[in-house]
Design an enzyme around this catalytic site. Structure first.
Site, PDB file in Angstrom:
ATOM      1  N   CYS A   1      53.811  -4.318-128.321  1.00  0.00           N
ATOM      2  CA  CYS A   1      54.297  -4.169-126.954  1.00  0.00           C
ATOM      3  C   CYS A   1      55.381  -3.101-126.825  1.00  0.00           C
ATOM      4  CB  CYS A   1      54.811  -5.511-126.428  1.00  0.00           C
ATOM      5  SG  CYS A   1      56.139  -6.245-127.424  1.00  0.00           S
TER       6      CYS A   1
ATOM      7  N   HIS B   1      52.574  -4.678-119.161  1.00  0.00           N
ATOM      8  CA  HIS B   1      52.935  -4.858-120.566  1.00  0.00           C
ATOM      9  C   HIS B   1      51.693  -5.098-121.397  1.00  0.00           C
ATOM     10  CE1 HIS B   1      53.000  -9.455-120.068  1.00  0.00           C
ATOM     11  NE2 HIS B   1      52.900  -8.985-118.840  1.00  0.00           N
TER      12      HIS B   1
ATOM     13  N   HIS C   1      59.914  -8.988-126.317  1.00  0.00           N
ATOM     14  CA  HIS C   1      58.687  -8.533-125.668  1.00  0.00           C
ATOM     15  C   HIS C   1      59.050  -7.436-124.676  1.00  0.00           C
ATOM     16  CE1 HIS C   1      54.610  -8.505-124.455  1.00  0.00           C
ATOM     17  NE2 HIS C   1      54.833  -8.960-123.248  1.00  0.00           N
TER      18      HIS C   1
END
Length: 253
Positions: A153, A42, A30
């Protein structure tokens, strides 16, 4: 900058850094942009709102969702149902994982040596002020709909750092993780068909070479189907406009 690990200590973080944390047994990572004061911006998908595929991809999709389901962080509160571009403290972003930094402007040799995709790119990053401006602007205006293959992401973080977007609709996004997967699938699928007479060692070398070439030509720093787009234009073009309505007709007296 190490070949074997991109791990970084929290005290070494600087605003504008592109950071990531491995999830789901190192299957997927991530990504986000560290903006200072212990906070990360994010792009995420809301927990409990993932699209099920019935495959291991479900675990990958879930890994990009806020992990504190039912919990309430003293800094972030309960983010379990938040989605889109969000701001989280470093602890919530890491979700118990280790902290790594994504490298830009790496050499081709270094890029190939980092066999795992999603850790570096040949593309140059823009000044820190530009990366922070894009991240904060998108925090307020969004980055479109989350898509594992087209808009994830890592794509978000790379755009914040470079301002680059793909102009071809059929390509996988800017994500090094997905282009790495595509290169691996292509190498495994093509090698047995073309080189059935080769030894196991030769086949491995050929497949490895095809994998490295596939990763290299798919990197955003090499591709020709990318353009730099200002964040204000990106948001304006992705925001649906209300149709213009004609003024009410004047009544005839």
């Amino acid at each position: 900058m190490g070949v074997f690990s991109n791990k970084i200590a929290r005290e070494d973080l600087k605003p504008g850094d592109h950071i990531y944390s491995w999830r789901t047994a190192y299957i997927y990572a991530h990504h986000g942009i560290y903006v200072g004061d212990g906070m990360v911006i994010h792009f995420t998908r809301a927990a409990g709102q993932e699209i099920g595929t019935g495959t291991i991809l479900d675990r990958i999709i879930f890994s990009c969702s806020p992990s504190n389901v039912g919990a309430s962080c003293e800094i972030c509160g309960d983010q379990s149902m938040k989605q889109g571009v969000i701001s989280s403290c470093v602890d919530c972003f890491l979700a118990g994982g280790d902290l790594y930094i994504f490298h830009y402007s790496v050499s081709p040799i270094f890029f190939i040596a980092k066999a795992r995709g999603g850790t570096c790119t040949l593309a140059a990053s823009d000044p820190t002020s530009d990366a922070l401006h894009r991240a904060k602007y998108l925090l307020n205006n969004g980055f479109g709909m989350y898509s594992l293959f087209k808009n994830n992401c890592e794509d978000f973080a790379i755009y914040c750092k470079t301002g680059l977007l793909l102009v071809t609709s059929f390509s996988v996004g800017r994500s090094g993780q997905l282009t790495s997967l595509a290169a691996a699938v292509s190498a495994v699928a093509a090698s047995p068909l073309r080189f059935m007479t080769m030894s196991a060692g030769g086949l491995t070398m050929v497949a490895g070479g095809m994998y490295c070439i596939g990763r290299y030509v798919s990197d955003i720093g090499v591709r020709r189907d990318v353009v730099k787009i200002p964040v204000e234009r990106l948001v304006a073009e992705s925001t649906p406009h209300e149709p213009e309505t004609a003024p009410p007709a004047q009544a005839n007296h």
